[in-house]
Design an enzyme around this catalytic site. Structure first.
Site, mmCIF file in Angstrom:
data_model
loop_
_atom_site.group_PDB
_atom_site.id
_atom_site.type_symbol
_atom_site.label_atom_id
_atom_site.label_comp_id
_atom_site.label_asym_id
_atom_site.label_seq_id
_atom_site.Cartn_x
_atom_site.Cartn_y
_atom_site.Cartn_z
ATOM 1 C CD GLU A 77 -3.057 0.882 2.439
ATOM 2 O OE1 GLU A 77 -3.411 1.921 2.749
ATOM 3 O OE2 GLU A 77 -3.156 -0.272 2.868
ATOM 4 C CB SER A 129 4.261 -20.296 5.423
ATOM 5 O OG SER A 129 4.598 -19.638 6.365
ATOM 6 C CG ASP A 175 -5.612 -4.581 2.503
ATOM 7 O OD1 ASP A 175 -5.064 -4.141 3.588
ATOM 8 O OD2 ASP A 175 -5.909 -4.037 1.548
ATOM 9 C CG ASP A 189 -7.316 0.023 4.449
ATOM 10 O OD1 ASP A 189 -6.493 -0.431 3.586
ATOM 11 O OD2 ASP A 189 -8.567 -0.121 4.318
#
Length: 852
Positions: free
Chosen positions: A201, A284, A362, A365
């Site tokens: 982001e 992973s 996500d 923010d």
């Protein structure tokens, strides 16, 4: 983004150390061995209801057997403190923003404290304590009581040699009592390091500052190639949660002050010490196959989490066993734990095995806030910020006061570090007269039930139990793969996932870019219903691979993120499993171990055909290219071609992109950049290939690739010698775990040699199954992150399972178990992992009784 490690400067006390630790060999021996714990015989432990048995195998791995859950976790806390208390103490100082109390006056430590106080990790952990299940609180308290029983009456030098070294510079009083909240705060650090796309982001915003075009930025963040690399699940019936809204107050990322605020936020976040994550490739591997594909006729599960490498490694292997498993004491579990946390995080019990990989959802923010004094703009009005003052104590120095401001979205992080007025970026129109700040919205800043989840998974028996765990495991969001002894396999995606409205505007509103905090249309609209999270049981293929790739095909399921790993690792695992099980083929534990250490290079598959099509035209310079002609495209330790190709790859990235991007965005070479270059190979005249530093000349793909091969040949000639046959990948690519406090270059060599394992050459690389990642922007090929452990569990015969840790089970540098697994790990070998009572007893080398 680079992440600074906090390092203690002890050069000024080097002479004292030499006197204290070298002048007398006997004194040195006593100093470093004094903290080693007693592991056999009998010791008294207050609070037990009955004796507890602690056996240790040849690698010092403990199995604890007790009559009650309280006794079990009390003993686990005691044993963890025996082996790794300094690691626990360091972690709790970091997670509470109190590192300066431990190491003294140190700029990196103070900046880390400021950022973490701003986050308020421990404040949230204290709130979390109040909402946990009663049995979880009992486990955490019993664990803390065990830790404190071990500490009672011991001088710091008896607990860890690190306190002796620190004591040469700062006051090292007896460590304070362990508190259950110390354990919960560590979970916040884990959540931060596994939080998803926040790097991407900010990276988009920083890249925009240079290229000034959202579409051009998007070319460097391509869509997941689901036609090439399969998602985890082939279909999903969950609904898309997004709603639609209109932007009343749009964001202009071109505004200089906006970019300045973003730069301040970025600098602040880079001050957080890496506890589990550092550099490219953190992810992973996990997969599970059902009994139709195995030699035992029961499922086999494999897992190897990729985290930053450290000494000691992050995991502590352990077995926890109730003498009689039942409602009063339900635990019979073995696997990998965190020092400082009760229970087992990854492993298996008598009914079920599970593995974890980072989902990558996500969950953060960045909100740009328009600030005016103590208020922020909110649509057409204003609302006040919340302001508090934190006091940071500095060992041997003056207290530091910190003012923390927060909005409805989260703490203001751009306040922490003053950049002195630098910056440049795009956001909203009509912003003159407003100051900007950046707040962080993050799901982990609300109390949750992750501690409940970690204990619930230890006693899970089936898919229903795993679904319950999924509802509790809010942060960090992890892929769970599982298998049961009665033959089932499955996948569950857990996590607290924000719902974001679709808002029209130049900058996307899906969480991939910073958001205008003054416009309520950009606020989170709630969270995805846990029952809508993707899951599957017993798929027709009999195979599930979860290795950080996209979870469901685009357009299906809830929106989780756009910033996935690009799936080259996961697809390679899928391909290997499908090939092995074709025509009724079966897999055993040994075959699974072989797949875990697969070193096939997907970058070579993409680039080598084009590289070989080019004519270098010079007998010296094309010697490197000749290596590629017969290369099997495997990054084994002894490969000259792998070394040459790595140098070519890093040079391609530098030549193609560094002239267009800010220094902070120099390509790291991870799977995103592989997908970017894969697309650009089909566009030989793309402007990205042109080097803007050569005015009057327009370079294309072939010029850049040829120049990269020539440059790589000359670079390695200087670094490794004239004859390419003398080059090896391992000479460039070393795993060098460092101690978190005493391992850096500013520490006297004597201490570094004590606490840092000797580096080992390894194969593998970024986006390979054997994921020993390196950062192509750093100028080094050294390992930045890697498989932090490897395990394979055979549900048909649990005693035939295998495991290995990165370094060893002990946190004491003088212990033989500090590094006794490191060489095996580096060479891709594993150790037997007995589970039955008979198997554990047969494997025991030391036997300790903890008595009431």
């Amino acid at each position: 983004m680079s992440r600074r490690a906090v390092r203690l400067t002890l050069a000024s006390v080097a002479i004292v150390l030499v006197v204290a630790l070298v002048a007398s060999i006997v004194a040195a021996f006593v100093v470093v061995r004094r903290p080693l714990p007693q592991t056999s015989g009998t010791l008294h432990l207050d609070g037990l209801s009955a004796p507890v048995s602690v056996t240790r195998d040849a690698r010092g791995i403990p199995t604890i057997t007790a009559r009650t859950s309280a006794d079990l976790f009390r003993a686990q806390g005691y044993v963890a403190a025996q082996d790794r208390f300094f690691e626990m103490d360091y972690r709790r100082h970091v997670t509470a923003g109190r590192l300066s109390e431990l190491v003294g006056e140190n700029e990196d430590a103070l900046e880390a404290d400021k950022v973490i106080r701003t986050f308020g990790w421990r404040r949230i952990a204290q709130e979390e304590w109040a909402i946990l299940e009663p049995q979880t609180k009992l486990a955490l308290q019993a664990y803390a009581d065990g830790v404190n029983a071990y500490l009672a009456g011991k001088a710091p030098s008896q607990i860890a040699v690190e306190y002796t070294v620190l004591g040469l510079q700062v006051d090292t009083d007896a460590p304070e009592q362990w508190d259950p909240v110390d354990s919960l705060a560590w979970l916040k650090a884990m959540a931060w390091d596994l939080r998803g796309n926040y790097d991407d982001e900010l990276s988009r915003a920083r890249t925009f500052a240079s290229v000034r075009d959202v579409e051009k930025v998007d070319q460097l963040f391509p869509t997941y190639p689901q036609d090439v690399n399969a998602p985890i699940l082939t279909k999903a019936d969950a609904r898309d949660e997004a709603t639609t809204a209109s932007a009343e107050h749009p964001l202009d990322l071109r505004d200089h002050d906006v970019q300045k605020a973003l730069a301040a936020a970025d600098e602040a976040l880079s001050a957080v010490p890496h506890l589990v994550r550092d550099g490219e490739g953190v992810g992973s591997n996990s997969w599970v196959v059902d009994g139709s594909h195995t030699t035992s006729g029961k499922p086999i599960l494999a897992n190897d989490p990729h985290l930053s490498i450290s000494a000691p490694g992050i995991w502590q292997q352990i077995g926890l066993r109730c003498e009689q498993v039942g409602d009063a004491c339900p635990y019979d579990v073995s696997g990998f734990s965190f020092a400082g946390m009760p229970g087992v995080v990854i492993g298996h019990n008598g009914d079920l095995a599970w593995g974890l990989t980072n989902l990558g959802a996500d969950v953060t923010d960045f909100f740009l806030e328009r600030v005016n004094g103590t208020v922020v703009q909110r649509d057409d009005g204003t609302e006040p910020m919340t302001i508090r003052t934190e006091t940071i104590k500095v060992n041997g120095g003056d207290d530091v006061k910190l003012q923390v401001r927060s909005t409805r979205h989260g703490p203001i992080i751009s306040d922490v570090i003053d950049l002195g007025g630098t910056g440049n970026s795009p956001l909203p129109d009509g912003t003159s007269g407003h100051g900007y700040a950046v707040s962080l919205g993050w799901t982990a800043l609300a109390p949750g039930h992750t501690a409940d989840a970690l204990l619930a998974i230890d006693v899970a028996k089936n898919a229903t139990d795993i679904a319950k765990v999924g509802r509790l495991l809010e942060v960090p969001s992890q892929n769970i793969v599982f298998a049961t002894v009665d033959g089932h396999i499955g996948y569950q995606a857990p996590g607290r996932i924000p719902i974001r409205a679709r808002v029209s505007g130049e900058v996307p509103s899906d969480g991939t870019w910073p958001r205008p905090g003054w416009d309520s249309a950009y606020d989170w609209q709630g969270y995805v219903d846990p029952t809508d999270m993707p899951h599957v049981q017993d798929p027709k293929s009999g195979i599930i691979v979860a290795a950080n790739q996209q979870v469901t095909p685009r357009g299906t399921g809830p929106f989780l993120t756009k910033d996935w790993d690009y799936g080259f690792r996961s697809q390679r695992i899928n391909d290997l499993l499908e090939a092995a099980t074709a025509d009724d083929g079966t897999l055993g534990v040994a075959e699974m171990n072989t797949i875990q250490t697969d070193q096939h290079n997907p970058y070579a598959d993409v680039l080598v055909p084009t590289l070989l099509s080019l004519n270098i035209g010079n007998d010296f310079d094309d010697d490197g290219q000749d290596l590629l002609r017969s290369w099997d495209r495997v990054n084994d330790t002894d490969s000259p071609a792998a070394a040459y190709f790595a140098a070519v790859w890093s040079t391609i990235l530098r030549l193609a992109f560094d002239d267009d991007l800010p220094d902070s965005e120099s390509p790291t070479g991870d799977s995103r950049w592989l997908e970017v270059v894969r697309g650009l190979l089909e566009e030989p005249d793309s402007p990205w290939w042109d080097d803007r530093s050569t005015p009057g000349v327009v370079e294309g793909r072939d010029e850049v690739l040829t120049r990269a091969m020539v440059s790589a040949r000359r670079q390695l000639t200087a670094q490794l010698g004239r004859d390419p046959q003398d080059w090896t990948w391992g000479r460039l690519h070393e795993a060098a775990p460092e101690h978190a406090v005493l391992g850096g270059d500013s520490i006297p060599a004597l201490v570094r040699r004590l606490v840092n394992p000797k580096p080992l050459q390894v194969g593998g690389g970024s986006s390979m199954v054997d994921a020993t990642a390196w950062d192509a922007s750093s100028g080094s090929y050294g390992v930045t992150s890697a498989p932090s452990m490897r395990m394979v569990v055979d549900l048909g015969d649990l005693d035939s399972s295998t495991w290995v840790n990165l370094t060893g089970s002990s946190g004491h540098p003088a212990s033989p178990h500090y590094t006794d697994q490191f060489s095996a790990w580096a060479h891709g070998t594993t150790f037997p992992w007995p589970f039955t009572a008979a198997g554990v007893q047969a494997d025991a080398k030391d036997r300790l009784t903890l008595s009431p």
